[in-house]
Write a protein that holds these residues in place. Structure first.
Motif, PDB file in Angstrom:
ATOM      1  N   ILE A 135       0.848  -1.192   0.000  1.00 46.77           N
ATOM      2  CA  ILE A 135       0.000   0.000   0.000  1.00 46.77           C
ATOM      3  C   ILE A 135       0.882   1.239   0.000  1.00 46.77           C
ATOM      4  N   GLY A 136       0.797   2.041  -1.064  1.00 48.43           N
ATOM      5  CA  GLY A 136       1.586   3.258  -1.149  1.00 48.43           C
ATOM      6  C   GLY A 136       1.192   4.261  -0.074  1.00 48.43           C
ATOM      7  N   ALA A 137       2.154   5.041   0.351  1.00 48.35           N
ATOM      8  CA  ALA A 137       1.921   5.982   1.449  1.00 48.35           C
ATOM      9  C   ALA A 137       0.876   7.042   1.120  1.00 48.35           C
ATOM     10  N   MET A 138       0.681   7.340  -0.168  1.00 51.51           N
ATOM     11  CA  MET A 138      -0.277   8.369  -0.562  1.00 51.51           C
ATOM     12  C   MET A 138      -1.659   7.796  -0.892  1.00 51.51           C
ATOM     13  N   VAL A 139      -1.872   6.515  -0.633  1.00 48.67           N
ATOM     14  CA  VAL A 139      -3.199   5.914  -0.826  1.00 48.67           C
ATOM     15  C   VAL A 139      -4.166   6.514   0.188  1.00 48.67           C
ATOM     16  N   PRO A 140      -5.324   7.005  -0.235  1.00 43.27           N
ATOM     17  CA  PRO A 140      -6.281   7.583   0.715  1.00 43.27           C
ATOM     18  C   PRO A 140      -6.981   6.501   1.535  1.00 43.27           C
ATOM     19  N   LEU A 141      -7.434   6.879   2.707  1.00 45.68           N
ATOM     20  CA  LEU A 141      -8.116   5.937   3.588  1.00 45.68           C
ATOM     21  C   LEU A 141      -9.367   5.366   2.929  1.00 45.68           C
ATOM     22  N   ARG A 142     -10.013   6.140   2.084  1.00 43.30           N
ATOM     23  CA  ARG A 142     -11.218   5.662   1.407  1.00 43.30           C
ATOM     24  C   ARG A 142     -10.904   4.455   0.528  1.00 43.30           C
ATOM     25  N   ALA A 143      -9.709   4.428  -0.060  1.00 47.53           N
ATOM     26  CA  ALA A 143      -9.324   3.284  -0.895  1.00 47.53           C
ATOM     27  C   ALA A 143      -9.163   2.033  -0.043  1.00 47.53           C
ATOM     28  N   LEU A 144      -8.675   2.175   1.181  1.00 47.01           N
ATOM     29  CA  LEU A 144      -8.587   1.034   2.089  1.00 47.01           C
ATOM     30  C   LEU A 144      -9.984   0.518   2.416  1.00 47.01           C
ATOM     31  N   GLU A 145     -10.905   1.448   2.572  1.00 41.82           N
ATOM     32  CA  GLU A 145     -12.265   1.115   2.963  1.00 41.82           C
ATOM     33  C   GLU A 145     -13.005   0.326   1.883  1.00 41.82           C
ATOM     34  N   THR A 146     -12.709   0.595   0.634  1.00 43.86           N
ATOM     35  CA  THR A 146     -13.491   0.020  -0.470  1.00 43.86           C
ATOM     36  C   THR A 146     -12.755  -1.084  -1.232  1.00 43.86           C
ATOM     37  N   HIS A 147     -11.532  -1.410  -0.850  1.00 44.60           N
ATOM     38  CA  HIS A 147     -10.726  -2.374  -1.603  1.00 44.60           C
ATOM     39  C   HIS A 147     -11.190  -3.800  -1.298  1.00 44.60           C
ATOM     40  N   ALA A 148     -11.608  -4.514  -2.324  1.00 43.86           N
ATOM     41  CA  ALA A 148     -12.166  -5.858  -2.144  1.00 43.86           C
ATOM     42  C   ALA A 148     -11.127  -6.838  -1.595  1.00 43.86           C
ATOM     43  N   GLY A 149      -9.901  -6.743  -2.065  1.00 47.84           N
ATOM     44  CA  GLY A 149      -8.859  -7.654  -1.610  1.00 47.84           C
ATOM     45  C   GLY A 149      -8.538  -7.471  -0.138  1.00 47.84           C
ATOM     46  N   LEU A 150      -8.456  -6.221   0.313  1.00 48.39           N
ATOM     47  CA  LEU A 150      -8.186  -5.962   1.728  1.00 48.39           C
ATOM     48  C   LEU A 150      -9.365  -6.368   2.596  1.00 48.39           C
ATOM     49  N   ALA A 151     -10.573  -6.220   2.061  1.00 47.53           N
ATOM     50  CA  ALA A 151     -11.762  -6.658   2.794  1.00 47.53           C
ATOM     51  C   ALA A 151     -11.718  -8.168   3.024  1.00 47.53           C
ATOM     52  N   ALA A 152     -11.335  -8.914   1.989  1.00 42.08           N
ATOM     53  CA  ALA A 152     -11.263 -10.366   2.111  1.00 42.08           C
ATOM     54  C   ALA A 152     -10.141 -10.786   3.057  1.00 42.08           C
ATOM     55  N   LEU A 153      -9.003 -10.111   2.961  1.00 41.22           N
ATOM     56  CA  LEU A 153      -7.851 -10.443   3.804  1.00 41.22           C
ATOM     57  C   LEU A 153      -8.151 -10.239   5.280  1.00 41.22           C
ATOM     58  N   THR A 154      -8.926  -9.190   5.593  1.00 42.54           N
ATOM     59  CA  THR A 154      -9.166  -8.813   6.993  1.00 42.54           C
ATOM     60  C   THR A 154     -10.575  -9.136   7.475  1.00 42.54           C
ATOM     61  N   GLN A 155     -11.363  -9.851   6.674  1.00 41.32           N
ATOM     62  CA  GLN A 155     -12.744 -10.189   7.018  1.00 41.32           C
ATOM     63  C   GLN A 155     -13.558  -8.925   7.360  1.00 41.32           C
ATOM     64  N   GLY A 156     -13.306  -7.866   6.607  1.00 34.55           N
ATOM     65  CA  GLY A 156     -14.047  -6.626   6.776  1.00 34.55           C
ATOM     66  C   GLY A 156     -13.498  -5.691   7.828  1.00 34.55           C
ATOM     67  N   ALA A 157     -12.452  -6.097   8.526  1.00 30.24           N
ATOM     68  CA  ALA A 157     -11.899  -5.260   9.602  1.00 30.24           C
ATOM     69  C   ALA A 157     -11.301  -3.962   9.067  1.00 30.24           C
ATOM     70  N   MET A 158     -10.749  -3.993   7.844  1.00 31.48           N
ATOM     71  CA  MET A 158     -10.144  -2.779   7.294  1.00 31.48           C
ATOM     72  C   MET A 158     -11.184  -1.677   7.134  1.00 31.48           C
ATOM     73  N   ALA A 159     -12.321  -2.008   6.547  1.00 29.25           N
ATOM     74  CA  ALA A 159     -13.376  -1.011   6.373  1.00 29.25           C
ATOM     75  C   ALA A 159     -13.916  -0.555   7.722  1.00 29.25           C
ATOM     76  N   GLU A 160     -14.058  -1.479   8.653  1.00 24.04           N
ATOM     77  CA  GLU A 160     -14.571  -1.130   9.978  1.00 24.04           C
ATOM     78  C   GLU A 160     -13.634  -0.157  10.697  1.00 24.04           C
ATOM     79  N   ALA A 161     -12.331  -0.308  10.474  1.00 25.81           N
ATOM     80  CA  ALA A 161     -11.352   0.527  11.160  1.00 25.81           C
ATOM     81  C   ALA A 161     -11.357   1.974  10.679  1.00 25.81           C
ATOM     82  N   VAL A 162     -11.787   2.208   9.436  1.00 22.55           N
ATOM     83  CA  VAL A 162     -11.699   3.579   8.919  1.00 22.55           C
ATOM     84  C   VAL A 162     -13.049   4.251   8.707  1.00 22.55           C
TER      85      VAL A 162
END
Length: 264
Positions: free
Chosen positions: A64-91
């Motif tokens: 994840i590049g340092a300039m990636v916005p938090l919204r991209a973490l929230e909506t990224h399907a791969g990160l959602a699958a990796l974290t069982q939705g915890a990434m979106a919940e965190a932001v």
């Protein structure tokens, strides 16, 4: 008021690194918390031309590049699958969508803010960071570096190690700073609990007593929560007292453990 003397958009990381060696210069990031400071900046360093705004997937990690916005973490399907939705919940509680479209993951990590939801979760995920000069290191080691470290954060690496993750937070209102944050992860039978917004930066705790080793039940979840709450250093501020945070800590850790058992 933030007063900026000069504005620079370096075309290489070496150029950005050289600029940030001057004490009065600062990397902008998303500039959302920075603009609230009362200080004079010599040169504001904007990293937007350095290609750090992408999430790249490899065979064993997400980078994840340092300039990636938090919204991209929230909506990224791969990160959602990796974290069982915890990434979106965190932001998702961080101010609002417009804010999360501007705030960067690099700014959130570099600041090591005591209220950081992002730092809490990334520590539980065994994240690593890449600095331009110092190289790659565990996020926990980076978080312990002196505040006056002058380097350029370029990437956050999330390993694809499998396992399960749960993220919970307590807020007085939905978009306020958290009163307390909790991330609980299980990787290969080992449990890691991270408590943030203490109101100090997030702290990492292992299941040293093996409370959850034989499985998560109501009793073991409660015992684990009691152990973490007893070990965590919790202070008070305008949002809550240390005693209130300790009571909340027991609840969040117990709930996180029970949620983790349902994921399994």
């Amino acid at each position: 008021m933030l007063t900026i003397g000069e504005y620079s958009r370096p075309q290489s990381l070496d150029e950005a690194y050289a600029l940030c060696q001057k004490k009065n210069n600062v990397v902008l990031g998303g500039m959302l918390w920075l603009k609230m400071q009362h200080r004079r900046v010599g040169t504001a360093i904007d990293l937007c031309d350095l290609g750090l705004d992408r999430i790249e997937e490899t065979a064993d990690a997400y980078r994840i590049g340092a300039m990636v916005p938090l919204r991209a973490l929230e909506t990224h399907a791969g990160l959602a699958a990796l974290t069982q939705g915890a990434m979106a919940e965190a932001v998702r509680h961080i101010v609002g969508v417009q804010f999360r479209n501007c705030a960067t993951v690099g700014g959130s990590v570099w600041g090591r803010f005591g209220f950081s939801d992002v730092l809490t979760l990334l520590l539980a995920l065994d994240a690593r960071v890449v600095l331009h000069r110092a190289g790659e290191m565990p996020l926990a080691d980076f978080a312990a570096l002196p505040r006056n470290t002058r380097d350029i954060l370029t990437q956050i690496i999330l390993p694809k190690t499998g396992g399960r993750t749960v993220y919970l937070s307590q807020r007085n209102i939905s978009t306020d700073f958290p009163v307390l944050t909790c991330a609980l992860s299980e990787r290969n039978g080992a449990y890691t609990c991270v408590i943030g917004a203490r109101p100090m930066p997030a702290a990492v705790f292992a299941d040293e007593k093996g409370v959850l080793a034989q499985g998560i039940t109501e009793d073991s979840a409660r015992a684990f929560a009691e152990d973490i709450a007893a070990r965590a250093v919790l202070g008070g501020n305008m949002r809550a007292s240390g005693d209130y945070r300790r009571a909340i800590c027991k609840v969040l850790v117990r709930r996180a453990a029970m949620a983790l058992s349902k994921e399994g």
